[in-house]
Motif scaffolding. Structure first.
Motif, PDB file in Angstrom:
ATOM      1  N   LEU A   1      14.774   4.725  -8.884  1.00  0.00           N
ATOM      2  CA  LEU A   1      15.166   3.995  -7.680  1.00  0.00           C
ATOM      3  C   LEU A   1      14.524   2.611  -7.751  1.00  0.00           C
ATOM      4  N   TYR A   2      15.344   1.589  -7.652  1.00  0.00           N
ATOM      5  CA  TYR A   2      14.848   0.206  -7.705  1.00  0.00           C
ATOM      6  C   TYR A   2      14.819  -0.357  -6.281  1.00  0.00           C
ATOM      7  N   LEU A   3      13.650  -0.799  -5.899  1.00  0.00           N
ATOM      8  CA  LEU A   3      13.456  -1.410  -4.581  1.00  0.00           C
ATOM      9  C   LEU A   3      13.029  -2.862  -4.776  1.00  0.00           C
ATOM     10  N   ASP A   4      13.804  -3.779  -4.214  1.00  0.00           N
ATOM     11  CA  ASP A   4      13.489  -5.201  -4.342  1.00  0.00           C
ATOM     12  C   ASP A   4      13.368  -5.824  -2.959  1.00  0.00           C
ATOM     13  N   VAL A   5      12.245  -6.519  -2.751  1.00  0.00           N
ATOM     14  CA  VAL A   5      12.030  -7.280  -1.516  1.00  0.00           C
ATOM     15  C   VAL A   5      12.091  -8.753  -1.890  1.00  0.00           C
ATOM     16  N   ILE A   6      13.103  -9.454  -1.362  1.00  0.00           N
ATOM     17  CA  ILE A   6      13.369 -10.825  -1.794  1.00  0.00           C
ATOM     18  C   ILE A   6      13.469 -11.738  -0.582  1.00  0.00           C
ATOM     19  N   GLN A   7      12.807 -12.881  -0.671  1.00  0.00           N
ATOM     20  CA  GLN A   7      12.935 -13.881   0.385  1.00  0.00           C
ATOM     21  C   GLN A   7      14.122 -14.790   0.088  1.00  0.00           C
ATOM     22  N   GLU A   8      14.998 -14.934   1.075  1.00  0.00           N
ATOM     23  CA  GLU A   8      16.132 -15.855   0.971  1.00  0.00           C
ATOM     24  C   GLU A   8      16.106 -16.788   2.169  1.00  0.00           C
ATOM     25  N   GLY A   9      15.466 -17.942   1.997  1.00  0.00           N
ATOM     26  CA  GLY A   9      15.353 -18.880   3.106  1.00  0.00           C
ATOM     27  C   GLY A   9      14.544 -18.292   4.235  1.00  0.00           C
ATOM     28  N   ASP A  10      15.165 -18.175   5.413  1.00  0.00           N
ATOM     29  CA  ASP A  10      14.484 -17.634   6.589  1.00  0.00           C
ATOM     30  C   ASP A  10      14.690 -16.136   6.740  1.00  0.00           C
TER      31      ASP A  10
ATOM     32  N   ASP B   1       0.838  -1.201   0.000  1.00  0.00           N
ATOM     33  CA  ASP B   1       0.000   0.000   0.000  1.00  0.00           C
ATOM     34  C   ASP B   1       0.872   1.251   0.000  1.00  0.00           C
ATOM     35  N   TYR B   2       1.919   1.222   0.816  1.00  0.00           N
ATOM     36  CA  TYR B   2       2.819   2.378   0.886  1.00  0.00           C
ATOM     37  C   TYR B   2       3.547   2.582  -0.439  1.00  0.00           C
ATOM     38  N   LEU B   3       4.069   1.496  -1.017  1.00  0.00           N
ATOM     39  CA  LEU B   3       4.819   1.606  -2.270  1.00  0.00           C
ATOM     40  C   LEU B   3       3.930   2.053  -3.432  1.00  0.00           C
ATOM     41  N   GLU B   4       2.712   1.555  -3.477  1.00  0.00           N
ATOM     42  CA  GLU B   4       1.795   1.946  -4.546  1.00  0.00           C
ATOM     43  C   GLU B   4       1.489   3.438  -4.477  1.00  0.00           C
ATOM     44  N   MET B   5       1.324   3.958  -3.255  1.00  0.00           N
ATOM     45  CA  MET B   5       1.092   5.398  -3.109  1.00  0.00           C
ATOM     46  C   MET B   5       2.298   6.193  -3.596  1.00  0.00           C
ATOM     47  N   GLN B   6       3.504   5.711  -3.218  1.00  0.00           N
ATOM     48  CA  GLN B   6       4.716   6.422  -3.625  1.00  0.00           C
ATOM     49  C   GLN B   6       4.927   6.342  -5.138  1.00  0.00           C
ATOM     50  N   LYS B   7       4.551   5.222  -5.735  1.00  0.00           N
ATOM     51  CA  LYS B   7       4.727   5.065  -7.177  1.00  0.00           C
ATOM     52  C   LYS B   7       3.766   5.969  -7.947  1.00  0.00           C
ATOM     53  N   MET B   8       2.553   6.120  -7.432  1.00  0.00           N
ATOM     54  CA  MET B   8       1.606   7.025  -8.094  1.00  0.00           C
ATOM     55  C   MET B   8       2.115   8.455  -8.043  1.00  0.00           C
ATOM     56  N   ARG B   9       2.858   8.750  -7.029  1.00  0.00           N
ATOM     57  CA  ARG B   9       3.412  10.103  -6.893  1.00  0.00           C
ATOM     58  C   ARG B   9       4.689  10.264  -7.721  1.00  0.00           C
ATOM     59  N   ALA B  10       5.571   9.231  -7.713  1.00  0.00           N
ATOM     60  CA  ALA B  10       6.861   9.346  -8.393  1.00  0.00           C
ATOM     61  C   ALA B  10       6.831   8.861  -9.830  1.00  0.00           C
ATOM     62  N   GLY B  11       5.843   8.076 -10.200  1.00  0.00           N
ATOM     63  CA  GLY B  11       5.755   7.560 -11.559  1.00  0.00           C
ATOM     64  C   GLY B  11       6.872   6.581 -11.873  1.00  0.00           C
ATOM     65  N   GLU B  12       7.500   6.740 -13.044  1.00  0.00           N
ATOM     66  CA  GLU B  12       8.557   5.828 -13.483  1.00  0.00           C
ATOM     67  C   GLU B  12       9.869   6.036 -12.728  1.00  0.00           C
ATOM     68  N   ALA B  13       9.899   7.013 -11.828  1.00  0.00           N
ATOM     69  CA  ALA B  13      11.112   7.244 -11.047  1.00  0.00           C
ATOM     70  C   ALA B  13      11.270   6.205  -9.933  1.00  0.00           C
ATOM     71  N   LEU B  14      10.217   5.435  -9.681  1.00  0.00           N
ATOM     72  CA  LEU B  14      10.275   4.400  -8.644  1.00  0.00           C
ATOM     73  C   LEU B  14       9.806   3.077  -9.226  1.00  0.00           C
ATOM     74  N   LYS B  15      10.620   2.070  -9.061  1.00  0.00           N
ATOM     75  CA  LYS B  15      10.254   0.730  -9.505  1.00  0.00           C
ATOM     76  C   LYS B  15      10.507  -0.233  -8.346  1.00  0.00           C
ATOM     77  N   PHE B  16       9.581  -1.149  -8.142  1.00  0.00           N
ATOM     78  CA  PHE B  16       9.757  -2.101  -7.041  1.00  0.00           C
ATOM     79  C   PHE B  16       9.269  -3.481  -7.455  1.00  0.00           C
ATOM     80  N   SER B  17       9.804  -4.476  -6.781  1.00  0.00           N
ATOM     81  CA  SER B  17       9.379  -5.862  -6.998  1.00  0.00           C
ATOM     82  C   SER B  17       9.401  -6.588  -5.661  1.00  0.00           C
ATOM     83  N   ILE B  18       8.493  -7.553  -5.511  1.00  0.00           N
ATOM     84  CA  ILE B  18       8.407  -8.355  -4.288  1.00  0.00           C
ATOM     85  C   ILE B  18       8.395  -9.818  -4.686  1.00  0.00           C
ATOM     86  N   ASP B  19       9.404 -10.543  -4.225  1.00  0.00           N
ATOM     87  CA  ASP B  19       9.549 -11.955  -4.565  1.00  0.00           C
ATOM     88  C   ASP B  19       9.545 -12.779  -3.278  1.00  0.00           C
TER      89      ASP B  19
END
Length: 355
Positions: free
Chosen positions: A284-293, A231-249
């Motif tokens: 700005l690229y923001l990546d949230v990645i799960q690595e094991g625990d 929810d927070y990232l989507e709000m920031q992306k609507m404000r920043a547009g293509e200046a913010l990219k994020f992924s969640i894995d």
């Protein structure tokens, strides 16, 4: 790793040995023994119990280097080593008593009633086992009280740091700068993209609702923390547009049965946005990645030359909470190109996360 209360164990061992020696002395006095016999009997009892108690403390210290003193393995091996050592120690003491011929005041009078003197060593060691059991129960009580006090202290500290984190987040949310940006973005979207304005308002509403409703919990499900962050990232992306990219894995199964400290992921994302430049040419690229625990938050470094003064209290608070919850610290890596923070995913929602 939790540590044994060694000083308390040694202190109690000394007090217990002295107390029993005094009781033995009083009992001997009531039987009208001579003063030298009373002192000798009390002295031998004091030294014997003190040596036995200190041996037990040493055994606990040695075994605690491999197992936590509250674990089942620790209790099992401590008990085996304790009674084995107590039997050997008492047998050796008995041989010394007999060879030095001080048995007139060390060996109880009623031993004379046992015709078979071959049983005397067994009776002597039986006394040692009883005293050793008493020492073990006393030490168990001390360690349990210590563990309880530590748990209460850690819980109080955790509540304090959790409340501090919540208050900090709520202050940021009602801060004029945050509200101004949110309302200004919403106003702009209403004029140009009404459908996106509705979507933005839904994210903002969900974000504020989740922030307030989660305030009383130390941990929340990974799913809820991810939802709050999205929810927070989507709000920031609507404000920043293509200046913010994020992924969640993240493994979908982990979303339903894994946990995180409340407000642990979203502040990391906010810090990355706050301290880095966001432009369409250099997003700005923001990546949230799960690595094991572990959950890893990675962003490319585009540090602002001028930014708000930062005390670093957010990372410090999160670090302190993780140390109290899991016994581990958060992991931070800055290689000059990317900034990475790794936080441990909790396996359950109970009170003991050190597994």
């Amino acid at each position: 790793m939790k540590r044994l209360p060694i000083k308390s164990l040694v202190r109690v061992s000394f007090i217990a040995a002295l107390s029993i020696a005094i009781l033995v002395g009083l009992n001997s006095s009531a039987r009208e023994y001579s003063l030298s016999t009373i002192l000798a009997k009390s002295g031998v009892i004091f030294v014997g119990i003190l040596v036995n108690s200190l041996y037990n403390v040493g055994v606990q210290v040695w075994i605690s280097r491999r197992w936590n003193y509250l674990s089942g393995q620790f209790r099992l091996y401590r008990t085996i080593a304790s009674f084995s050592g107590a039997l050997l120690l008492n047998f050796l003491v008995f041989r010394m008593v007999v060879s030095a011929n001080p048995h007139t005041f060390v060996i109880p009078d009623w031993y004379e009633q046992v015709r078979n003197k071959a049983l005397w060593p067994l009776l002597f060691m039986l006394h040692g086992i009883v005293f050793n059991a008493f020492v073990l129960m006393l030490h168990n009580y001390i360690t349990l009280v210590h563990a309880k006090n530590n748990a209460e202290l850690e819980n109080a500290r955790l509540k304090f740091t959790n409340t501090e984190a919540i208050n900090q987040l709520l202050r940021q949310q009602i801060h004029p700068h945050f509200l101004f940006n949110a309302l200004n973005t919403l106003k702009s979207l209403i004029r140009r993209h009404p459908e996106k304005a509705e979507e933005y308002l839904i994210h903002l509403s969900d974000f504020l609702r989740a922030s307030i409703s989660t305030g009383h919990r130390n941990v929340i499900s990974l799913k809820d923390e991810i939802k709050l962050s999205v929810d927070y990232l989507e709000m920031q992306k609507m404000r920043a547009g293509e200046a913010l990219k994020f992924s969640i894995d993240i493994d979908q199964q982990a979303l339903s049965n894994r946990w995180l400290p409340a407000f642990s992921l979203q502040p990391l994302l906010e810090n990355a946005i706050k301290h880095n430049v966001l432009t369409s040419e250099d997003p700005l690229y923001l990546d949230v990645i799960q690595e094991g625990d572990y959950l890893k938050v990675v962003n490319n470094l585009q540090v602002k030359h001028q930014t708000e003064a930062s005390t670093g209290s957010g990372l410090m608070n999160l670090s302190e909470r993780y140390k109290m919850l899991t016994g581990e610290d958060i992991l931070i890596e800055d290689n000059g190109r990317t900034f990475t923070v790794k936080i441990k995913i909790l396996q359950h929602a109970g009170s003991d996360y050190r597994r």
